[in-house]
Write a protein that holds these residues in place. Structure first.
Motif, PDB file in Angstrom:
ATOM      1  N   ASP A   1       1.105  -1.329   0.019  1.00  0.00           N
ATOM      2  CA  ASP A   1      -0.101   0.131   0.454  1.00  0.00           C
ATOM      3  C   ASP A   1       1.344   1.351  -0.530  1.00  0.00           C
ATOM      4  O   ASP A   1       0.711   1.937  -0.070  1.00  0.00           O
ATOM      5  CB  ASP A   1      -0.445   0.244   1.633  1.00  0.00           C
TER       6      ASP A   1
ATOM      7  N   ILE B   1      -8.099   0.532   0.190  1.00  0.00           N
ATOM      8  CA  ILE B   1      -9.353  -0.312   0.823  1.00  0.00           C
ATOM      9  C   ILE B   1      -9.826  -0.558   0.239  1.00  0.00           C
ATOM     10  O   ILE B   1     -10.201  -2.011   0.634  1.00  0.00           O
ATOM     11  CB  ILE B   1      -9.151   0.925   2.663  1.00  0.00           C
ATOM     12  N   ALA B   2     -10.460  -0.202  -0.188  1.00  0.00           N
ATOM     13  CA  ALA B   2     -12.162  -0.792  -0.690  1.00  0.00           C
ATOM     14  C   ALA B   2     -11.461  -1.956  -2.228  1.00  0.00           C
ATOM     15  O   ALA B   2     -11.965  -3.214  -2.110  1.00  0.00           O
ATOM     16  CB  ALA B   2     -12.731   0.730  -1.130  1.00  0.00           C
TER      17      ALA B   2
ATOM     18  N   SER C   1      -8.636  -3.887  -2.355  1.00  0.00           N
ATOM     19  CA  SER C   1      -8.322  -4.583  -2.021  1.00  0.00           C
ATOM     20  C   SER C   1      -8.430  -5.039  -1.461  1.00  0.00           C
ATOM     21  O   SER C   1      -8.748  -6.557  -1.397  1.00  0.00           O
ATOM     22  CB  SER C   1      -6.996  -3.779  -0.644  1.00  0.00           C
ATOM     23  N   ASN C   2     -10.347  -4.856  -0.292  1.00  0.00           N
ATOM     24  CA  ASN C   2     -10.884  -5.856  -0.088  1.00  0.00           C
ATOM     25  C   ASN C   2     -11.948  -6.637  -1.242  1.00  0.00           C
ATOM     26  O   ASN C   2     -12.421  -7.553  -0.775  1.00  0.00           O
ATOM     27  CB  ASN C   2     -11.895  -5.192   0.732  1.00  0.00           C
ATOM     28  N   ASN C   3     -12.691  -5.681  -2.026  1.00  0.00           N
ATOM     29  CA  ASN C   3     -13.175  -6.526  -2.935  1.00  0.00           C
ATOM     30  C   ASN C   3     -12.428  -7.400  -3.941  1.00  0.00           C
ATOM     31  O   ASN C   3     -13.236  -8.062  -4.365  1.00  0.00           O
ATOM     32  CB  ASN C   3     -13.319  -5.479  -3.773  1.00  0.00           C
TER      33      ASN C   3
ATOM     34  N   PRO D   1      -9.205 -10.439  -1.315  1.00  0.00           N
ATOM     35  CA  PRO D   1      -9.485 -10.416   0.095  1.00  0.00           C
ATOM     36  C   PRO D   1      -8.528 -11.335   0.930  1.00  0.00           C
ATOM     37  O   PRO D   1      -8.622 -10.638   1.851  1.00  0.00           O
ATOM     38  CB  PRO D   1     -10.948 -11.252  -0.137  1.00  0.00           C
TER      39      PRO D   1
ATOM     40  N   ARG E   1      -5.363  -9.990   0.782  1.00  0.00           N
ATOM     41  CA  ARG E   1      -4.420  -9.218   1.158  1.00  0.00           C
ATOM     42  C   ARG E   1      -4.180  -8.911   2.177  1.00  0.00           C
ATOM     43  O   ARG E   1      -5.149  -8.320   2.777  1.00  0.00           O
ATOM     44  CB  ARG E   1      -4.142  -8.569  -0.603  1.00  0.00           C
ATOM     45  N   ASN E   2      -2.234  -7.883   2.547  1.00  0.00           N
ATOM     46  CA  ASN E   2      -2.512  -7.616   3.099  1.00  0.00           C
ATOM     47  C   ASN E   2      -2.904  -6.153   3.337  1.00  0.00           C
ATOM     48  O   ASN E   2      -1.174  -5.713   2.632  1.00  0.00           O
ATOM     49  CB  ASN E   2      -0.457  -8.054   4.684  1.00  0.00           C
ATOM     50  N   CYS E   3      -4.099  -6.231   3.944  1.00  0.00           N
ATOM     51  CA  CYS E   3      -4.012  -4.118   3.894  1.00  0.00           C
ATOM     52  C   CYS E   3      -4.277  -3.385   4.829  1.00  0.00           C
ATOM     53  O   CYS E   3      -4.547  -3.615   5.771  1.00  0.00           O
ATOM     54  CB  CYS E   3      -5.160  -4.081   2.507  1.00  0.00           C
TER      55      CYS E   3
ATOM     56  N   THR F   1      -5.564  -0.649   7.305  1.00  0.00           N
ATOM     57  CA  THR F   1      -6.862  -0.713   8.400  1.00  0.00           C
ATOM     58  C   THR F   1      -7.518   1.285   7.720  1.00  0.00           C
ATOM     59  O   THR F   1      -8.657   2.102   7.209  1.00  0.00           O
ATOM     60  CB  THR F   1      -7.569  -1.131   9.255  1.00  0.00           C
TER      61      THR F   1
END
Length: 229
Positions: free
Chosen positions: A17, A41-42, A44-46, A49, A51-53, A55
């Motif tokens: 990141d 963040i969005a 990465s999460n979508n 999932p 992946r170490n993102c 917060t």
């Protein structure tokens, strides 16, 4: 949308990141830091999932202010720069050249790509057609250069001629490219006589002193047709 595409591609390539955030800031974007972090963040999460993102933007590791992000294109240019084509002092290419030993040490694949390019350059400049066969044989099983070697094999005769002779079709190809550029600019707006006039003007504009396009084109009464003097 452009930022989203960059973020997705860099995540797919395995960048963290902090690297993504610094690169986006280096492009001159006017989006605030919090907005960029929210997009990272969005996405990465979508899409990733597992992946170490981060917060929040507060979790991003701070990169030194003097860090210079390097794109793939810039790195490729640096790898293909010969000693006779030294970059301008202080430019990004100059900084890359100075940091190249560290880059090659950390990323062996970059050194492999540099070696492959230098060997192909030596083949073209060496004047020996058998060197082309050796290059194809050496890299034909490579996952990266496999398709490139197939193309070399298909155009082998033309490449051998380029190695042995100084003559080339650059002048003809340059003229073809100039006509295609004029055609694309005029597409959808001009008819065939206008395209001919623009092509004639394009080839004479650099040869006639004090050239004026208005002096070379006459506008007859019939609408939409141009004639070159």
């Amino acid at each position: 949308m452009q930022h989203n595409n960059i973020i997705y591609k860099m995540m797919a390539d395995g960048h963290d990141d902090a690297t993504i955030l610094v690169y986006l800031q280096s492009t001159g974007t006017d989006l605030p830091l919090a907005s960029l972090a929210g997009r990272i963040i969005a996405i990465s999460n979508n899409n990733f999932p597992a992946r170490n993102c981060m917060t929040s933007v507060l979790n991003v590791k701070r990169v030194p202010a003097n860090a210079v992000p390097v794109s793939r294109r810039q790195l490729s240019c640096a790898l293909m720069t010969l000693e006779s084509d030294a970059p301008e002092p202080g430019s990004t290419q100059d900084l890359i050249q100075k940091a190249l030993p560290q880059i090659l040490e950390k990323y062996p694949s970059v050194g492999w790509a540099r070696k492959a390019f230098q060997q192909f350059h030596d083949v073209l400049e060496g004047g020996k057609t058998e060197a082309l066969d050796a290059y194809i044989e050496n890299y034909r099983d490579s996952a990266i250069l496999n398709s490139f070697c197939k193309g070399l094999q298909m155009d082998k005769q033309a490449i051998q001629n380029a190695i042995l002779h100084d003559m080339n079709s650059g002048f003809v190809e340059g003229g073809n490219n100039k006509i295609k550029v004029v055609k694309r600019v005029a597409y959808g707006r001009s008819n065939l006589p206008t395209l001919e006039a623009k092509c004639r003007a394009a080839f004479h504009i650099t040869k006639v002193p004090n050239f004026d396009l208005k002096c070379t084109i006459q506008y007859p009464k019939r609408k939409g047709r141009l004639q070159v003097v």
